[in-house]
Design a protein around this motif. Structure first.
Motif, short mmCIF file in Angstrom:
data_model
loop_
_atom_site.label_atom_id
_atom_site.label_comp_id
_atom_site.label_asym_id
_atom_site.label_seq_id
_atom_site.Cartn_x
_atom_site.Cartn_y
_atom_site.Cartn_z
N ALA A 153 0.82 -1.22 0.00
CA ALA A 153 0.00 0.00 0.00
C ALA A 153 0.85 1.26 0.00
CB ALA A 153 -0.96 0.00 1.18
N ARG A 154 1.86 1.28 -0.87
CA ARG A 154 2.73 2.45 -0.97
C ARG A 154 1.98 3.62 -1.60
NH1 ARG A 154 7.11 -1.03 -4.00
NH2 ARG A 154 5.19 -1.22 -5.16
N PRO A 155 2.09 4.80 -1.01
CA PRO A 155 1.44 5.96 -1.62
C PRO A 155 2.13 6.34 -2.93
CG PRO A 155 2.67 6.61 0.34
CD PRO A 155 2.77 5.12 0.23
N ARG A 156 1.35 6.78 -3.87
CA ARG A 156 1.85 7.20 -5.18
C ARG A 156 1.26 8.55 -5.53
NH1 ARG A 156 3.23 2.13 -8.29
NH2 ARG A 156 3.00 0.49 -6.75
N VAL A 157 1.86 9.20 -6.50
CA VAL A 157 1.36 10.47 -7.02
C VAL A 157 1.19 10.30 -8.52
CG1 VAL A 157 1.82 12.93 -7.30
CG2 VAL A 157 2.57 11.76 -5.22
N GLY A 158 0.10 10.78 -9.05
CA GLY A 158 -0.13 10.64 -10.47
C GLY A 158 -1.35 11.43 -10.91
N VAL A 159 -1.96 10.93 -11.96
CA VAL A 159 -3.17 11.54 -12.50
C VAL A 159 -4.19 10.44 -12.75
CG1 VAL A 159 -1.97 13.52 -13.55
CG2 VAL A 159 -2.28 11.43 -14.86
N ILE A 160 -5.44 10.82 -12.86
CA ILE A 160 -6.52 9.87 -13.13
C ILE A 160 -6.69 9.76 -14.64
CG2 ILE A 160 -8.97 9.37 -12.78
CD1 ILE A 160 -7.32 9.32 -10.19
N ALA A 161 -6.64 8.55 -15.14
CA ALA A 161 -6.72 8.32 -16.59
C ALA A 161 -7.99 8.91 -17.20
CB ALA A 161 -6.63 6.83 -16.89
N GLN A 162 -9.10 8.83 -16.49
CA GLN A 162 -10.34 9.39 -17.03
C GLN A 162 -10.25 10.90 -17.19
OE1 GLN A 162 -10.03 7.08 -14.72
NE2 GLN A 162 -11.53 5.45 -15.04
N ASP A 163 -9.56 11.58 -16.27
CA ASP A 163 -9.36 13.03 -16.40
C ASP A 163 -8.51 13.35 -17.62
OD1 ASP A 163 -10.79 13.45 -14.03
OD2 ASP A 163 -8.97 13.54 -12.80
N VAL A 164 -7.46 12.57 -17.80
CA VAL A 164 -6.56 12.78 -18.95
C VAL A 164 -7.30 12.49 -20.25
CG1 VAL A 164 -4.43 12.04 -20.07
CG2 VAL A 164 -4.52 12.24 -17.58
N ARG A 165 -8.04 11.39 -20.28
CA ARG A 165 -8.76 11.00 -21.49
C ARG A 165 -9.72 12.09 -21.96
NH1 ARG A 165 -12.25 5.60 -21.47
NH2 ARG A 165 -13.28 6.82 -19.86
N ALA A 166 -10.29 12.84 -21.02
CA ALA A 166 -11.25 13.89 -21.38
C ALA A 166 -10.61 15.02 -22.18
CB ALA A 166 -11.90 14.46 -20.12
N VAL A 167 -9.31 15.26 -21.98
CA VAL A 167 -8.65 16.39 -22.67
C VAL A 167 -7.50 15.98 -23.57
CG1 VAL A 167 -9.31 18.13 -20.96
CG2 VAL A 167 -7.20 16.84 -20.65
N LEU A 168 -6.96 14.77 -23.36
CA LEU A 168 -5.82 14.31 -24.15
C LEU A 168 -5.92 12.79 -24.34
CD1 LEU A 168 -3.24 15.76 -25.28
CD2 LEU A 168 -2.05 14.89 -23.27
N PRO A 169 -6.92 12.33 -25.11
CA PRO A 169 -7.18 10.89 -25.21
C PRO A 169 -6.00 10.07 -25.75
CG PRO A 169 -8.48 12.13 -26.81
CD PRO A 169 -7.83 13.13 -25.92
N GLU A 170 -5.13 10.69 -26.52
CA GLU A 170 -3.99 9.95 -27.06
C GLU A 170 -2.97 9.57 -25.98
OE1 GLU A 170 -3.31 14.36 -28.10
OE2 GLU A 170 -4.99 13.00 -27.86
N ALA A 171 -3.11 10.13 -24.79
CA ALA A 171 -2.19 9.80 -23.69
C ALA A 171 -2.74 8.69 -22.79
CB ALA A 171 -1.90 11.04 -22.87
N VAL A 172 -3.86 8.09 -23.19
CA VAL A 172 -4.48 7.05 -22.37
C VAL A 172 -4.58 5.77 -23.20
CG1 VAL A 172 -6.59 6.39 -21.13
CG2 VAL A 172 -5.79 8.76 -21.09
N HIS A 173 -4.29 4.65 -22.53
CA HIS A 173 -4.39 3.35 -23.20
C HIS A 173 -5.10 2.37 -22.28
CE1 HIS A 173 -0.57 3.59 -20.99
NE2 HIS A 173 -0.85 2.35 -20.64
N THR A 174 -5.62 1.31 -22.87
CA THR A 174 -6.29 0.27 -22.09
C THR A 174 -5.33 -0.88 -21.87
OG1 THR A 174 -8.40 0.89 -23.07
CG2 THR A 174 -8.29 -1.27 -22.02
#
Length: 86
Positions: free
Chosen positions: A19-40
């Protein structure tokens, strides 16, 4: 506008036994404005989930920094001119 639409978050992966804490972004937030930066991807159980290609965010962040730098330069010149007129 893109950078403002992608908040940074702290999280822990459910699959991380430590349960190590991490920092990042939510893929759904990114997909809304930059879909090419999200993959499945698959999570190992065959279930798909979204992932972020963080390297695709670098040019966007660079452009935002360049815009901020231009604003700083413009405002610095304006302040210098106003101080000189006083």
């Amino acid at each position: 506008a893109i950078v403002r639409a992608i908040p940074a978050v702290r999280y822990t992966l459910r699959a991380d036994p430590e349960a190590r804490p991490r920092v990042g972004v939510i893929a759904q937030d990114v997909r809304a404005v930059l879909p090419e930066a999200v993959h499945t991807r698959e999570d190992g159980t065959g279930e798909p989930y979204l992932g972020v290609a963080y390297d695709a965010l670098v040019p966007v962040l660079l452009a935002a920094l360049q815009a901020l730098d231009a604003d700083v330069q413009r405002l610095t010149a304006r302040l210098t001119a106003l101080e000189g007129a006083a």
